[in-house]
Design an enzyme around this catalytic site. Structure first.
Site, PDB file in Angstrom:
ATOM      1  N   CYS A 115       3.727  63.424  -5.610  1.00  9.88           N
ATOM      2  CA  CYS A 115       4.869  62.787  -5.240  1.00  9.88           C
ATOM      3  C   CYS A 115       4.776  61.306  -5.278  1.00  9.88           C
ATOM      4  O   CYS A 115       5.627  60.427  -5.850  1.00  9.88           O
ATOM      5  CB  CYS A 115       5.324  63.167  -3.795  1.00  9.88           C
ATOM      6  SG  CYS A 115       5.314  65.090  -3.501  1.00  9.88           S
ATOM      7  N   CYS A 139      42.283  43.969  15.435  1.00  6.87           N
ATOM      8  CA  CYS A 139      42.785  45.233  14.522  1.00  6.87           C
ATOM      9  C   CYS A 139      41.850  45.751  13.535  1.00  6.87           C
ATOM     10  O   CYS A 139      40.766  45.007  13.405  1.00  6.87           O
ATOM     11  CB  CYS A 139      43.912  44.729  13.613  1.00  6.87           C
ATOM     12  SG  CYS A 139      43.716  43.142  12.678  1.00  6.87           S
ATOM     13  N   ASP A 199     -17.866  26.491   3.907  1.00 10.55           N
ATOM     14  CA  ASP A 199     -17.763  25.186   4.218  1.00 10.55           C
ATOM     15  C   ASP A 199     -18.294  24.746   5.420  1.00 10.55           C
ATOM     16  O   ASP A 199     -18.347  25.570   6.424  1.00 10.55           O
ATOM     17  CB  ASP A 199     -16.105  24.952   4.244  1.00 10.55           C
ATOM     18  CG  ASP A 199     -15.681  23.543   4.462  1.00 10.55           C
ATOM     19  OD1 ASP A 199     -16.295  22.755   3.781  1.00 10.55           O
ATOM     20  OD2 ASP A 199     -14.871  23.320   5.262  1.00 10.55           O
ATOM     21  N   ASP A 219     -10.019  23.208   1.397  1.00 11.97           N
ATOM     22  CA  ASP A 219     -10.385  24.459   0.952  1.00 11.97           C
ATOM     23  C   ASP A 219      -9.577  25.516   0.281  1.00 11.97           C
ATOM     24  O   ASP A 219     -10.236  26.544  -0.725  1.00 11.97           O
ATOM     25  CB  ASP A 219     -11.164  25.317   2.189  1.00 11.97           C
ATOM     26  CG  ASP A 219     -12.043  24.428   3.095  1.00 11.97           C
ATOM     27  OD1 ASP A 219     -12.609  23.630   2.283  1.00 11.97           O
ATOM     28  OD2 ASP A 219     -12.110  24.359   4.132  1.00 11.97           O
TER      29      ASP A 219
END
Length: 813
Positions: free
Chosen positions: A28, A93, A504, A707
């Site tokens: 499916c 209305c 880092d 970075d």
């Protein structure tokens, strides 16, 4: 529900996640995927059977979200939407109703809007992740009317409601089917044992069996016929086709024999098959509901109401109605409803849901607060800055939802197999029938039919379709529990292959909050004079080292007067003009490039660097005036995390702009031997690329703007969640807790998830590979085949749920 967001890489494209109901197997999902792929304007479509979601990237100028939804419905499935009801005031209305309806339909994220003038009500189907209740009310207000939300608890979690309805429906069908099938099973048992009597004779009556079997075949089994029709109409086949063909063959053959007086009836075969398959689907739906418990828990963190200050009074309103700019009051013990900034009062907040840190955080005027955090002590007021889909919690939920709805590369194999599986099985079943009828047992139509039915039923590809996505759903949800936000299934898969990690230094290995430790004068200037010059020169710099100098200068009462000129030199330092004199504050490289002699200072610089400190040289008018040393302390868990990574066989590197001596001192303190020092921000990505060219599978871990390119270049980018939004956006995995142990946890989770997926795929393939030949050989009755097929899917989901017991490392508890 539908989740819509702008595509990051291509601003002209949009991405949408649509919740789909009605899928019965992987075939499916493949059919919807192919159907959406044919729509003009659709760039990419991925449908996840387990999470029941379609992720679509499309061009809104060529195709609308409504077109995509209509296509899915045309294929034979339904879209699950969020729903809200409003009481309207101010209409005079029918034209007013038309105007409101048209205005609401024009809002992005609105699926449909119906305004009833007589009842003064509006019913809207919409995407709660793109549009809030407050924004809908604001639109109505701009049109000149008022809309009051009619809260309906049953619609708060539409997805949960749909799941519960599905389970209730499957349970009712199973009970009815079982009640009608059990007499047929009893008749078969009594007949086999030769125990007939009055009850046996009654149950063996062909017309009694027909009456019992027919409701099972066409009422309980109706979803299989409907699904089979939808599949065949669209030129494909799925599980429903196999079940409908197999059970119909047994049912209609029994009718034919009943009408001709032949005693060989197989009503019990078709009825019990349908009963067992419905039971399997019921258990599967129940188990699948548990795979997204982590996501539901996240959603449950949000406050339900907010105390908003309106016209000088505090009024409780639904959190969905909060708008940006609202002033909100929070009392002790309450949840912060949305993100904002404190404008009055002080308090202490428990932010553990966001950061994992158990220690409460002090907050004062000007500080940011995050929705779903808990106010522990004081009362305060804050101004809402982010509401609805923009809050931190909503972003976390969105990332987890998108990850759970995405496909891992390993799933492509299962998708390809599933796509061809059903037609091949039908062909094998036909050959089985022909072989038995013409060769192995000539003329025995009954034997051929039974074996044909057994092959059809045993071969359903449900387990294969569930193998990967169920594990991904549980894995990404488990990651969210530990503050690990994984943006897509492919990143979860890639993490287990990592061989190298580049960390880092600043803000990743270290706390990112350096402090000034030493001032050394190398001229006639005093320590205070050197500090004064450096403080003014660095005042406008955003670098953490510069901020450490400025902060210390403030504490010592230094003047913060702006320099007459200022230039930041990325990776090197700053150049400034103060009192008419040119100053340089930065690295040795910066000083040398400006032709300033530094030999007299080298020994002192090296002494400080050997202590792991970063040394900045202050030069005034081409002469060295002094040195300023700054140290950034290492995070408590960095050394342990590095050791854990090395135990996993991963090579750990540290990358930094610091000089080599200072860098090695920091790296050595946490057990890292491979160091990339004096790397400029713009060159970090190049260093990562160089490691990849060596054949390494590289992860980059960082927290700063500089970075971001390296994070995007790496095979897997990890962003420390305490860092900048840019880094988090560029990364594949975000660690909300700012703790390097999160990397270890993410990699271990990836390995555990991939191991789980491979187990699922193995058993699903073995089940079908072994089951089909056994059924074709005549050694498997259709009822046993049906039971095995039903429970194979359940076993795969239950195996995936074992990941919920995963505990990465002690510190992550």
């Amino acid at each position: 529900m539908m989740i819509v967001s702008a595509d990051i890489k291509n601003k002209d494209m949009h991405s949408a996640n649509l919740k789909i109901s009605g899928m019965t197997c992987a075939a499916c999902a493949n059919r919807i995927e192919k159907g959406l792929g044919k729509l003009a304007g659709v760039d990419k479509a991925a449908v996840n059977f387990a999470s029941e979601k379609a992720s679509v990237t499309y061009d809104p100028t060529q195709v609308s979200l409504q077109d995509i939804a209509k296509k899915i419905e045309d294929i034979g499935y339904k879209i699950v939407t969020d729903k809200a009801e409003f009481k309207l005031s101010g209409m005079s209305c029918a034209a007013c109703a038309t105007r409101i309806e048209k205005g609401l339909k024009g809002l992005p994220g609105v699926y449909s809007a119906v305004v009833n003038f007589a009842a003064e009500k509006a019913v809207i189907e919409y995407n709660a992740h793109e549009l809030t209740i407050g924004q809908i009310q604001e639109k109505v207000k701009k049109l000149g009317y008022e809309a009051h939300n009619i809260a309906d608890a049953s619609d708060i979690d539409r997805e949960k409601k749909v799941r519960e309805e599905e389970i209730r429906g499957q349970r009712f069908r199973f009970i009815l089917s079982a009640v009608l099938s059990l007499p047929l099973l009893l008749a078969m048992i009594l007949h086999s044992l030769g125990i007939m009597g009055r009850i046996g004779d009654f149950l063996m009556n062909p017309y009694v069996q027909f009456i019992l079997a027919t409701p099972v075949q066409f009422w309980a089994g109706w979803p299989f016929y409907r699904g089979a029709y939808a599949a065949l109409r669209n030129g494909s086949a799925n599980m429903d086709v196999l079940v409908a063909l197999g059970t119909s063959a047994a049912y209609f053959f029994s009718i034919a024999n009943m009408l001709t007086g032949d005693p060989h009836l197989y009503f019990e075969t078709s009825a019990i098959l349908i009963t067992l398959i419905i039971l399997g689907k019921l258990l599967e739906a129940t188990a699948k509901g548990r795979t997204s418990e982590a996501l539901k828990a996240l959603m449950g963190l949000q406050a339900k109401t907010a105390r908003v200050v309106r016209d000088g009074e505090e009024v409780d309103i639904p959190v969905e109605s909060v708008m940006v700019g609202d002033v909100i009051a929070v009392r002790p013990g309450e949840k912060v409803p949305v993100d904002g900034v404190i404008i009055e009062g002080t308090s202490t907040l428990d932010e553990s849901m966001l950061t994992g840190e158990s220690i409460p955080v002090d907050k004062k005027v000007g500080d940011e607060v995050v929705g779903a955090t808990i106010n522990k002590l004081g009362a305060f007021k804050f101004q809402a800055t982010k509401v609805g889909k923009d809050t931190a919690l909503a972003q976390i939920v969105r990332i987890v939802e998108e990850a759970q709805g995405s496909k891992a590369p390993i799933q492509r194999f299962a998708d390809v197999v599933s796509g061809y599986f059903v037609p091949i099985v039908v062909a094998i079943a036909v050959l089985t029938f022909a072989g038995w009828y013409f060769i192995f047992d000539p003329g025995n139509f009954t034997r051929a039919l039974i074996n044909f039915t057994a092959v059809m039923v045993i071969a359903c590809p449900c387990a294969l379709g569930l193998a990967t996505p169920t594990s991904i759903m549980v894995g990404t949800g488990k990651g969210a529990e530990y503050g690990i936000l994984i943006k897509g299934a492919e990143h979860l898969e890639n993490a287990h292959r990592l061989t190298t990690i580049v960390l880092d230094k600043t803000g990743t290995i270290t706390k990112g909050q350096p402090e000034l430790t030493d001032i050394v004068t190398l001229s006639t200037l005093s320590d205070r004079e050197i500090l004064q010059l450096a403080t003014r020169a660095e005042k406008n710099s955003e670098h953490p080292l510069a901020q450490a100098i400025v902060k210390y200068g403030q504490q010592q009462g230094m003047s913060l007067e702006d320099p007459e000129a200022f230039t930041a030199i990325p990776g090197h330092g700053v150049e400034a003009v103060i009192d008419g004199k040119k100053l340089l504050v930065g690295t040795r490289k910066l000083v040398r490039e400006n032709n300033i002699e530094i030999e007299a200072a080298i020994s002192e610089v090296e002494r400080l660097e050997q202590q792991g400190k970063t040394v900045m040289i202050l030069a005034v008018e081409q002469e060295i005036a002094g040195l300023i040393a700054v140290a950034d302390t290492v995070k408590e868990n960095s050394a342990q995390a590095v050791a854990e990574l090395q135990k996993l066989g991963i090579e750990v590197w540290m990358i930094t702009g610091d000089n080599e001596r200072a860098a090695k001192a920091i790296a050595g303190s946490v057990g890292i031997t491979s160091v990339l020092a004096e790397v400029l921000p713009e060159h970090k990505a190049e260093k990562v690329e160089a490691l990849k060219r060596e054949g390494k599978v590289v992860a980059m871990v960082g927290d700063g703007i500089n970075d971001a390119p390296a994070l995007a270049t790496a095979d897997v980018g990890f962003a420390i969640g305490t860092g900048t939004d840019v880094a988090i956006e560029a990364a594949d995995i975000t660690l909300m807790r700012g703790d390097l142990n999160g990397i270890v946890a993410a990699i271990k989770l990836s390995k555990a998830t991939m191991r789980n997926i491979k187990q699922n795929l193995f058993w699903a393939l073995v089940y079908n590979t072994v089951g089909i030949p056994i059924a074709a050989a005549g050694y498997l009755s259709p009822m046993i085949a049906g039971a095995a097929m039903a429970f194979s899917s359940v076993s795969v989901v239950l195996n995936a749920l074992r990941l919920k017991r995963f505990v990465p490392i002690q510190q992550q508890k």
